[in-house]
Motif scaffolding. Structure first.
Motif, PDB file in Angstrom:
ATOM      1  N   UNK A 181      69.190 -27.873  -3.385  1.00 10.68           N
ATOM      2  CA  UNK A 181      70.434 -27.140  -3.649  1.00 10.68           C
ATOM      3  C   UNK A 181      71.392 -27.291  -2.474  1.00 10.68           C
ATOM      4  N   UNK A 182      70.866 -27.257  -1.262  1.00 11.93           N
ATOM      5  CA  UNK A 182      71.717 -27.477  -0.090  1.00 11.93           C
ATOM      6  C   UNK A 182      72.347 -28.858  -0.139  1.00 11.93           C
ATOM      7  N   UNK A 183      71.576 -29.856  -0.559  1.00 10.83           N
ATOM      8  CA  UNK A 183      72.110 -31.214  -0.697  1.00 10.83           C
ATOM      9  C   UNK A 183      73.257 -31.243  -1.693  1.00 10.83           C
ATOM     10  N   UNK A 184      73.073 -30.612  -2.851  1.00 12.53           N
ATOM     11  CA  UNK A 184      74.126 -30.593  -3.874  1.00 12.53           C
ATOM     12  C   UNK A 184      75.395 -29.939  -3.353  1.00 12.53           C
ATOM     13  N   UNK A 185      75.253 -28.831  -2.636  1.00 10.02           N
ATOM     14  CA  UNK A 185      76.421 -28.128  -2.112  1.00 10.02           C
ATOM     15  C   UNK A 185      77.135 -28.953  -1.051  1.00 10.02           C
ATOM     16  N   UNK A 186      76.371 -29.566  -0.152  1.00 10.87           N
ATOM     17  CA  UNK A 186      76.969 -30.368   0.914  1.00 10.87           C
ATOM     18  C   UNK A 186      77.766 -31.526   0.356  1.00 10.87           C
ATOM     19  N   UNK A 187      77.182 -32.267  -0.593  1.00  8.06           N
ATOM     20  CA  UNK A 187      77.886 -33.428  -1.142  1.00  8.06           C
ATOM     21  C   UNK A 187      79.099 -33.022  -1.973  1.00  8.06           C
ATOM     22  N   UNK A 188      79.034 -31.863  -2.631  1.00  5.88           N
ATOM     23  CA  UNK A 188      80.205 -31.404  -3.386  1.00  5.88           C
ATOM     24  C   UNK A 188      81.357 -31.110  -2.441  1.00  5.88           C
ATOM     25  N   UNK A 189      81.089 -30.441  -1.337  1.00  7.77           N
ATOM     26  CA  UNK A 189      82.136 -30.170  -0.355  1.00  7.77           C
ATOM     27  C   UNK A 189      82.689 -31.472   0.225  1.00  7.77           C
ATOM     28  N   UNK A 190      81.821 -32.409   0.501  1.00  8.83           N
ATOM     29  CA  UNK A 190      82.257 -33.710   1.023  1.00  8.83           C
ATOM     30  C   UNK A 190      83.190 -34.408   0.045  1.00  8.83           C
ATOM     31  N   UNK A 191      82.801 -34.460  -1.214  1.00  7.09           N
ATOM     32  CA  UNK A 191      83.604 -35.172  -2.213  1.00  7.09           C
ATOM     33  C   UNK A 191      84.939 -34.478  -2.459  1.00  7.09           C
TER      34      UNK A 191
END
Length: 447
Positions: A247-257
């Motif tokens: 879930x942390x991975x999903x949140x991090x990449x969403x913010x990046x994109x």
């Protein structure tokens, strides 16, 4: 294969993409003994994971290596062991509990947001995502705040996984006493102690009849003789991986994109202002469970991020009997590799597949075939038990973080992807924050 090892170690995602581009949807690796095959078509993934799932098990090198950390947890177990564990854990992920997940997700995001500089500045969003999602796991699945025991558990899991990934990429004889193996033994020993401390702390608090969190369910199963104590440890470790890091991975990449694509971020900001009443300097009220139906663009951004950066970027299965997949006869004992990262980049299903375009997931944006190929949480009976948990958590954490701030790339910083057990940003992911203007004024530029 020997010649390919450096390329696999340096860039496993690029290696898979080059294989598919050169050889097509069914690629046999030149390996001794049992065949190993890369399958890249949606039909093949559906055959193995859904239509004929009983013919395919999880006793592969991938899950065998992972089990050195997780034991026989839900992620790696198979057959009757998996079915029993799934039945035990299922009530903790029932839809009726998602309101609590929503409440704790917003609260954790609020605590993270309070640490961000009000006037803007640079923050490591990956470190923040890891902390916020750990808090949600602690409060919803472990039944209380994550203490130092929980943080030690997470640190040991991450260290052990790093060693495991290295072992998979550079297999060496099991008897060889390498520094990595000694490091793994130390990490697993720390895991065992940390997990035991988490359990002891919860035992000391006592179990109440109405406690329905995952840890309470597992403890009752142990008390009833339906689960061995080591099984409880395995599920705790599995939860840290599947319910925290992914879930942390999903949140991090969403913010990046969203930082990279300011137009998409502006659409999300417009929605947040409309739903949450972004009229004051804090970005309006905090989001809540009841807002989820209205946060269409916000959730679409999460789902599109999961398309481009699926945390579980590769899965594997082993044929228990002979099967025919994509017209190719595969004998019993064959290991197949299926990569959601490849499936999600098929241009005939996802036009401009490398482009971050959240509108794909709004309304009827995706066709039936594309929906079938979209597998960030797996497919079939082994569909991730925490899918709805993860989507609710990520959507509401994102909404709370962005209701009063915008995110932007840090000039000159290069974001690199490490394809480990999940897809992680190497050395964290720093973004520049800026206070956001309200209600239709768009996204402000960083100072």
């Amino acid at each position: 294969m020997v010649a390919a090892v450096p390329g696999i170690r340096a860039d496993p995602l690029g290696f898979l993409a080059r294989l598919r581009g050169r050889y097509g949807d069914v690629v046999a690796f030149p390996m001794p003994r049992d065949p190993v095959v890369l399958l890249s078509s949606p039909a093949a993934a559906r055959r193995v994971l859904v239509e004929n799932h009983r013919a395919w098990g999880k006793r592969t090198a991938q899950y065998g290596a992972l089990s050195a950390v997780t034991g026989t947890g839900l992620l790696t177990s198979d057959g009757e062991v998996w079915r029993e564990r799934r039945r035990t854990a299922q009530p903790a992920f029932h839809p009726r509990g998602l309101g609590v997940v929503a409440e704790q997700s917003v609260a954790a995001a609020g605590r993270l947001r309070a640490t961000w500089p009000a006037a803007g500045g640079v923050v490591d969003v990956d470190a923040g995502a890891l902390q916020a999602t750990l808090e949600v796991v602690g409060r919803t699945l472990f039944g209380g705040e994550v203490t130092d025991d929980g943080e030690r558990l997470v640190a040991a899991v991450l260290e052990a996984l790093e060693v495991v990934v290295g072992r998979v990429r550079t297999p060496l004889p099991a008897w060889l006493p390498t520094p990595a193996r000694r490091r793994l033994r130390r990490a697993v020993a720390t895991l065992d102690v940390a997990a035991a401390d988490v359990v002891a702390r919860r035992r000391a608090r006592g179990l109440h009849e109405d406690d329905g969190d995952l840890l309470a369910l597992l403890l009752r199963a142990v008390d009833a003789g339906d689960l061995a104590p080591e099984g409880l440890r395995d599920e705790l470790v599995t939860t840290v991986i599947a319910g925290h890091e992914t879930v942390a991975s999903a949140l991090t990449w969403t913010l990046h994109l969203l930082a990279e694509e300011q137009g998409a971020q502006a659409r999300v900001a417009e929605e947040l202002d409309a739903v949450l009443g972004g009229a004051d300097e804090d970005g309006g009220r905090a989001p809540a469970w009841a807002d989820l139906r209205s946060l269409v663009r916000t959730r679409a951004a999460v789902e599109e991020s999961l398309r481009l950066f699926p945390p579980a970027w590769v899965v594997s299965r082993r044929a228990l009997v002979d099967d025919v997949v994509d017209g190719v006869a595969l004998p019993a004992g064959t290991t197949v590799i299926i990569s959601p990262w490849l499936l999600h980049r098929r241009p005939e299903l996802f036009p401009d597949p490398e482009v971050f375009r959240p509108e794909r997931f709004e309304g009827e944006g995706l066709g039936r075939e594309a929906r079938g190929a979209y597998t960030p949480f797996g497919a079939g009976p082994r569909l991730c038990i925490g899918r709805d948990f993860a989507l609710v958590e990520t959507t509401l954490v994102l909404a709370e973080l962005l209701r009063g701030a915008s995110v932007h790339p840090v000039p000159g910083e290069r974001v690199r992807v490490d394809a480990l057990v999940t897809m992680r940003p190497r050395d964290g992911l720093r973004l520049r924050l800026a206070p956001r203007r309200r209600a239709g004024a768009g996204v402000s530029a960083p100072a």
